[in-house]
Each structure stands twice: as C-alpha cells, then as structure tokens.
Design a protein around this motif. Structure first.
Motif, short mmCIF file in Angstrom:
data_model
loop_
_atom_site.label_atom_id
_atom_site.label_comp_id
_atom_site.label_asym_id
_atom_site.label_seq_id
_atom_site.Cartn_x
_atom_site.Cartn_y
_atom_site.Cartn_z
N ASP A 168 -1.80 9.82 -19.53
CA ASP A 168 -1.17 10.11 -18.36
C ASP A 168 -1.96 9.73 -17.20
O ASP A 168 -1.24 9.12 -16.25
N VAL A 169 -3.30 9.95 -17.24
CA VAL A 169 -3.98 9.40 -16.14
C VAL A 169 -3.79 7.97 -15.86
O VAL A 169 -3.73 7.39 -14.55
N ALA A 170 -3.88 7.09 -17.00
CA ALA A 170 -3.75 5.72 -16.96
C ALA A 170 -2.38 5.39 -16.11
O ALA A 170 -2.43 4.52 -15.28
N GLU A 171 -1.33 5.99 -16.42
CA GLU A 171 -0.22 5.84 -16.01
C GLU A 171 -0.01 6.30 -14.40
O GLU A 171 0.43 5.24 -13.57
N ALA A 172 -0.81 7.25 -14.21
CA ALA A 172 -0.79 7.48 -12.68
C ALA A 172 -1.52 6.62 -11.98
O ALA A 172 -1.11 6.03 -10.87
N VAL A 173 -2.59 6.13 -12.48
CA VAL A 173 -3.54 5.27 -11.74
C VAL A 173 -2.95 3.89 -11.61
O VAL A 173 -2.97 3.07 -10.26
N GLY A 174 -2.58 3.29 -12.73
CA GLY A 174 -1.96 2.06 -12.72
C GLY A 174 -0.63 2.01 -11.99
O GLY A 174 -0.74 0.95 -10.80
N VAL A 175 0.35 2.79 -12.07
CA VAL A 175 1.56 2.80 -11.24
C VAL A 175 0.97 2.93 -9.86
O VAL A 175 1.66 2.37 -8.80
N GLY A 176 0.24 3.96 -9.40
CA GLY A 176 -0.31 4.28 -8.15
C GLY A 176 -1.01 2.99 -7.56
O GLY A 176 -0.63 2.85 -6.42
N ALA A 177 -1.53 2.33 -8.26
CA ALA A 177 -2.27 1.03 -7.58
C ALA A 177 -1.17 0.14 -7.22
O ALA A 177 -1.27 -0.42 -6.19
N VAL A 178 -0.20 -0.07 -7.83
CA VAL A 178 0.96 -1.10 -7.54
C VAL A 178 1.72 -0.63 -6.44
O VAL A 178 2.16 -1.21 -5.38
N VAL A 179 2.00 0.88 -6.39
CA VAL A 179 2.80 1.41 -5.27
C VAL A 179 2.00 1.32 -4.14
O VAL A 179 2.41 1.01 -2.99
N PHE A 180 0.99 1.76 -4.10
CA PHE A 180 0.23 1.79 -3.07
C PHE A 180 -0.20 0.42 -2.24
O PHE A 180 0.13 0.30 -0.90
N HIS A 181 -0.43 -0.43 -3.14
CA HIS A 181 -0.54 -1.72 -2.62
C HIS A 181 0.64 -2.51 -2.08
O HIS A 181 0.59 -3.06 -0.85
N ASP A 182 1.56 -1.94 -2.45
CA ASP A 182 2.98 -2.27 -1.76
C ASP A 182 3.20 -1.76 -0.30
O ASP A 182 3.84 -2.04 0.49
N LEU A 183 2.60 -0.26 -0.19
CA LEU A 183 3.00 0.64 1.03
C LEU A 183 1.88 0.22 2.03
O LEU A 183 1.84 0.75 3.31
N LYS A 184 0.64 -0.27 1.76
CA LYS A 184 -0.43 -0.14 2.62
C LYS A 184 -0.41 -0.99 3.73
O LYS A 184 -1.10 -0.91 4.65
N ASN A 185 0.43 -2.31 3.76
CA ASN A 185 0.54 -2.99 4.85
C ASN A 185 1.81 -2.84 5.48
O ASN A 185 2.56 -2.31 4.95
N GLU A 186 1.70 -3.29 6.70
CA GLU A 186 3.05 -3.16 7.47
C GLU A 186 4.38 -3.67 6.76
O GLU A 186 4.11 -4.77 6.29
N ARG A 187 5.33 -2.74 6.54
CA ARG A 187 6.26 -3.43 5.88
C ARG A 187 6.89 -4.90 6.25
O ARG A 187 7.36 -5.59 5.31
N ARG A 188 6.97 -5.07 7.32
CA ARG A 188 7.55 -6.57 7.58
C ARG A 188 6.34 -7.53 7.36
O ARG A 188 7.28 -8.60 7.15
N ASP A 189 5.34 -7.33 6.81
CA ASP A 189 4.49 -8.36 6.31
C ASP A 189 5.05 -8.67 4.98
O ASP A 189 5.52 -8.15 4.37
N SER A 190 5.14 -10.16 5.03
CA SER A 190 5.51 -10.82 3.41
C SER A 190 4.15 -10.95 2.83
O SER A 190 3.03 -11.49 3.48
N PHE A 191 4.28 -10.88 1.45
CA PHE A 191 2.89 -11.29 0.94
C PHE A 191 3.34 -12.09 -0.51
O PHE A 191 4.29 -11.99 -0.97
N ASP A 192 2.49 -12.80 -0.67
CA ASP A 192 2.34 -13.79 -1.82
C ASP A 192 1.86 -12.87 -3.27
O ASP A 192 0.76 -12.51 -3.05
N PHE A 193 2.54 -12.95 -4.22
CA PHE A 193 2.30 -11.89 -5.30
C PHE A 193 1.01 -12.63 -5.96
O PHE A 193 1.06 -13.76 -6.18
N ASN A 194 0.00 -11.44 -6.09
CA ASN A 194 -1.08 -11.89 -6.91
C ASN A 194 -1.49 -10.99 -7.83
O ASN A 194 -2.06 -9.74 -7.25
N LEU A 195 -1.37 -11.14 -8.95
CA LEU A 195 -1.61 -9.89 -9.74
C LEU A 195 -2.90 -9.32 -9.82
O LEU A 195 -3.10 -8.01 -9.93
N GLU A 196 -4.08 -9.90 -9.64
CA GLU A 196 -5.15 -9.47 -9.46
C GLU A 196 -5.30 -8.59 -8.35
O GLU A 196 -6.19 -7.28 -8.44
#
Length: 564
Positions: free
Chosen positions: A409-437
RNA sequence: GUCACAGUGGCUCAGUUGGAUAGAGCAACGGUCUUCUAAACCGUAGGUCGUGAGUUCGAAUCUCACCUGUGACACCA
C-alpha cells in the motif's frame, strides 16, 4: 491576527498625510530572508517629496515608529524592517491550525455554487497516455481547490467517444481484427487497428472515405455500427476505471461526446434561426473573420457534426443543467483557438455566460522533443509509468524500511504520488519532455519528499501520544529555528486563494515543498521531545505541519502514508 | 506567412503587484546517523536572467524590435 495591518498602522502614523493606506499596503513587501525581518517598507518614493536621501528617511521614520507590539523595528539602508513578536504570532497561528484541522485555510468565496469541470476526457479505444494524466490530475486538483473555496465542483469526464475516429476503428476492425483478439486484449488490439489504419490510409485515401461513411452511419443510428461502438466503449471504460482507481480520481458524470448526439440539432437550429449559419464549400460554418479567426465548422459536407458542434451543445447543456457560475475546461493549450471560437460563437448566440467559461490550458508532454501521437504509435503508456514508479518505491522500502507493515500500500501511495506530484509541481502551461528517471525520483523536490516529511513528523507525534498539547493555552514559540515554519503555516490560506484564482495546483505543490523543507531544517537542528516549557508549543507545531502538509497533498490528489 | 506561448547556472525549474547581494532541486565534490525514520540535514563550486534599445530612483519582472524553440491555423479531437 492580521500582522500586516499592524505594520500598516504603525507606518501610517508616521508617514506624510498624502500617502494613503492603500499605497502603503501595496508597497510593503516580504523580505527574502528572515534576518531582514518579516515585513519591509522601501522609502524610495518618499525621496522626492521630502527632498532627502532614502536611507535618511528610513532612519528618521524608525525613530518615530511606535515599537510596541513588535520584536523590533530597524532600518537597513533605505528599508524599514519590521520584526514581528514571535511569541504572540506563533501562539495565534498554532491555535488556528490546531482548532481548524483539515478545515484550516477554507474560504467561502464560492458560496456553494456549481462549477462544472471538463477533465480527463480520454479517447475510447486508445490507451491512456501521459498526456491524459495531465488533464486528469490537474482537473482533480482544481476540483479540490474549488471545493476548499466552497464552490461545488462537478467533475465531468468528457469522453472522446464520438467522431470519425470510430469510423476508422470499425474499418480497421473489419479488415484485420477478430472478436477473440479484442476480448483478449481490448485496448492494445484496438490501438493496433487504429495505427495500421493510418499507415495504410497514406497510400489508400479511399480508406478515409470508408471511415467517414461508417461514422455517418453511427450518426444515422445504424445498428451494426452502434453495436461495435458500444462494445469498444464498454471495454475501454473498464480499463480506464482501473487507472482512475489507482489515481484516486472519481467523476460525477461520464457524459462524453456521444451524449450530446441528440442535442446537436437544437444547437444547429438555433444557429440558423439567429442567422449565424452560412454555407461555405459545401459545409455549414459560422463566420468569425470579424475576429481574425478561421470559421467554426458546424457541419461537414456530408452533414456530420464536428468537435465544436458537440462542444456548443455541451456548453449549453451544462448551463441549463447546472446553472454554473463558471465552467472550466482542462484541455491542452494546443486547443486554445478552439475555445476562443467556442466562446465567440456562444457570445454571438447571445449567451452572456460565455464569459464564465475558462479554458484551463496546460503544456504538452513530449518524448525526444516530439509530440505524443497515438496515430503514429509513439505513446508513453500511463499505466506502465505508474507501475515502474511503484516497483521502484517497493525496492526503496525494502532497502530503507524493511520492517514496514503494508509495504504494498505504501509503495503504491509513494510511487503514484511521485508521478502525480511531478506532473503538478510546475506551472501547468509548461511543456516538458518525458524522462522516466525524473518522474519517478524520490529525493529532493518531489512528492515522496513531502510524504516522508509528514511521516517523520507523525512518528514524533506517536511518541508523544500521551501528552495533551492540543489543549494547552500557551502555544507561543519564540525559537528562531521554528520561525520560518510558523510563518509558512500562517501563509496557507493566502496560498489557497492564489492557487484558486489562477487555477494553479503548482502553487500548492511549491508551497508544500517549502513547508517540508523548512520543517526538515527545524527537525534536523532542534530536539522536539525535550521535557521543558516549550514542549507543548513544539508538539503543536509538529501537529500543525502534518495537518497542513496532509491537506496540501490532499489538494493535489496525493496520498499521505503514515509511515514509509 | 499569421497568431499564441515560452527562452534564468551542465540538467529541471522558483522568483504575487517592478525593489535590498537572482533562489531551489538534480548532477559534481566534501561533511553529518550511540539520541524524535539519513527518501533527511550542512557546506563547496557553478548565472552578462535569449539579444538590443526604452520607461523608472530601481527591471529577470513593464514597452518595442529582433533571434531561437514549440504549438495552432476548415471538413481530426
């Protein structure tokens, strides 16, 4: 508890009469670092009228200012620096957070009025890509922020379940597909037909005609066409819902484009009645050349409707059904012209509420600098990214905290949380090149960093579970090490307001990072569980930090595990 | 070509309404776990804020021009 007002009042008493309260309000700023005080007033504008050097003016004024209520008031060059009284300020702030709990920062701006939010909107029969993640998580967060401002968000998944693409899909399925293949692996196989269709249509344009014909059949109610369509849709939704569950996103309505199929004639009729509809090159359009825009295509040559026709019907339906105060669309910025046109046509139809529609645009995610395109087959599958992140989180837990309960459960919360947070932390207008790492990173300015800070703080509170610091009258904390954290806690309501005003989840993400960093610094330098006079206040501070961090994460749609 | 959006250290980005020596994170180098979870903390190094003018006491921030990148520009959504 309005500390700025304190400063304004102190200044007004010593400033020349021609300076208004409003001006002072505007001029006061927050110094970048706490060693320059908590508020500062620049004296440059007084130089001309007083015929004196700014730093002299500052020095003069400091001598006259009533220092009561402040820790101190000094001047540094041309600035007057105000240092607030830490004890009373912290006492006020901590009591406010402890009392209000998760409601801290709530506002009544919305007065419970409806705000439909058009979000996520994946296309049926295509896999969800990183592109859909953006609309989904931004929409989800905006909805939570609106709710905190006491609007009533109505989350609408405007599914892409209508249009010529289904004609293409039917053609592809009939040529290369089978029922067994589709049942076995629906999305992937449907995607295969779609990609192959586009490849082959390059040489055989007659395929496009066939696809258009099938879509026309759908619009005309052809049984076979609609049966296939419904089947594709059903299979797709099952897969989408699995992903939405992982993201913790729910919807109030799944009214996609097909929902408006029977509402299209009414819109077209209205356009015609108002004399807005014109014929051009065999199609029906609304001319927008008076606004330097290409025309809005309402009906194609073959009579079938288009994107904007359906959006006009949807906009009208939402106004009629929800009587919204504002209507939001979380859609990529490449469609900004579409929304400009949509609003214009509504305006021309005489609907003033067109002004209440806002396109909340966001930037593109690219790979290798190129736009993701389902047609060309270069997609980054959302589910794959989520799984990679969760697997990595699991690995980290096994290394760092192997005895943890409910690791999955914790791994799910942390992993998914990392992806979601990464998407929201910059201004939404910014485009970004996908980089898994980068997306699944857990250190530094990331979601897991915030989660970890919260988990450590909670751990302290567990150790102090027998103490009733929350009921203590005196929560004053004059410790300079804690000062930045206390000030940040006080800023939270203003942060919510700003995030709501500009529809920017990133404002909250940035704030959460700042608060976490500030608390980590405090944590690293101060022993909290010391049996001395400040214990209650310190624990109240820790408690307040967890409250606000958790609420910030919640507003972003990120989970906050208690241990990790 | 027209319109829109963007250009800040090697990389990714902060920087309300113009203000005090332009801040973080990653990467690099060095330090900190017998004491509340080291997914943390501390330090070192690294920047003519795309270019050029202008407005202002003061510009990364406002104005104009130019350069570069990305996107949109009628029968896709």
């Amino acid at each position: 508890m309005d500390s700025k007002k304190l400063v304004v009042d102190a200044l007004l008493k010593v400033l020349p009469d021609e300076i208004t309260e409003e001006q002072v309000q505007k001029l006061i700023e927050k110094p970048k670092t706490s060693d320059l005080g908590d508020y500062a007033f620049p004296t440059f504008i007084l130089a001309k009228s007083l015929h004196k050097a700014p730093n002299m003016i500052a020095e003069d004024l400091v001598g006259k200012i009533d220092q009561a209520g402040f820790e101190k008031v000094v001047n540094t060059g041309a600035y007057i620096n105000f240092f607030l009284d830490k004890s009373s300020f912290s006492n006020d702030v901590l009591h406010a957070v402890i009392n209000d709990k998760a409601n801290y920062g709530n506002q009544d701006e919305g007065k419970g009025r409806n705000v439909p939010i058009d979000m996520s909107s994946p296309n049926i029969a295509k896999p969800m890509s990183m592109g859909h993640l953006r609309s989904t998580v931004i929409g989800n967060s905006v909805a939570k922020i609106e709710k905190k401002l006491n609007y009533q968000p109505i989350k609408i998944n405007h599914l892409g379940d209508w249009g010529t693409q289904f004609g293409k899909l039917i053609v592809g399925y009939k040529m290369w597909g089978s029922e067994a293949d589709v049942e076995a692996d629906p999305i992937n196989n449907l995607l295969k037909y779609y990609v192959r269709f586009h490849k082959e249509a390059e040489d055989k344009p007659e395929l496009d005609d066939e696809a258009r014909a099938w879509f026309k059949k759908m619009e005309d109610g052809d049984e076979e066409a609609l049966k296939l369509w419904a089947w594709f849709k059903d299979l797709s939704l099952k897969e989408f819902n699995r992903i939405y569950a992982r993201l913790g996103v729910t919807f109030d309505h799944y009214t996609g484009e097909s929902f408006y199929n029977d509402k299209m004639d009414a819109i077209v009729d209205t356009l015609r009645e108002k004399g807005l509809l014109k014929e051009s090159r065999g199609a029906e359009i609304v001319d927008l050349s008076d606004h330097d825009l290409s025309p809005a295509l309402i009906r194609k040559t073959d009579g079938a409707t288009l994107y904007i026709t359906r959006d006009l019907a949807a906009a009208k339906y939402r106004k009629d059904t929800f009587d919204f105060v504002k209507s939001l669309y979380i859609v990529g910025s490449e469609q900004s012209e579409h929304f400009k046109k949509l609003k214009l046509v509504l305006k021309k139809m005489g609907y003033d509420w067109s002004d209440d529609i806002t396109h909340i645009e966001f930037g593109l995610i690219t790979t290798g600098g190129k736009k993701l395109s389902t047609r060309k087959g270069n997609v980054i599958l959302l589910e794959g990214v989520l799984q990679d992140a969760v697997d990595l989180a699991k690995k980290q837990i096994n290394e760092k905290n192997p005895d943890l309960k409910n690791k999955d459960d914790v791994a799910e919360a942390v992993g998914v949380g990392a992806v979601v947070f990464h998407d929201l932390k910059n201004e939404r207008r910014d485009s970004f090149d996908f980089n898994l790492e980068e997306v699944v990173r857990f250190e530094g300015e990331t979601g897991p960093y915030v989660q970890y800070t919260n988990a450590r703080a909670l751990s302290i509170l567990r150790k102090a579970a027998n103490l009733d610091y929350a009921d203590a009258d005196d929560l004053s904390l004059a410790d300079p090490e804690a000062w930045d954290t206390i000030k940040l806690l006080q800023e939270f309501p203003a942060v919510i307001k700003r995030a709501g005003r500009i529809y920017e989840p990133s404002v909250i993400a940035k704030y959460a990072l700042k608060l976490a960093k500030s608390f980590n610094q405090y944590y690293a330098h101060s022993k909290i569980l010391n049996e001395d006079a400040g214990l209650n206040a310190r624990l109240a501070l820790v408690k307040s930090v967890t409250t606000v961090l958790q609420e910030s994460l919640n507003l972003l749609g990120v989970k906050a595990p208690e241990e990790m």
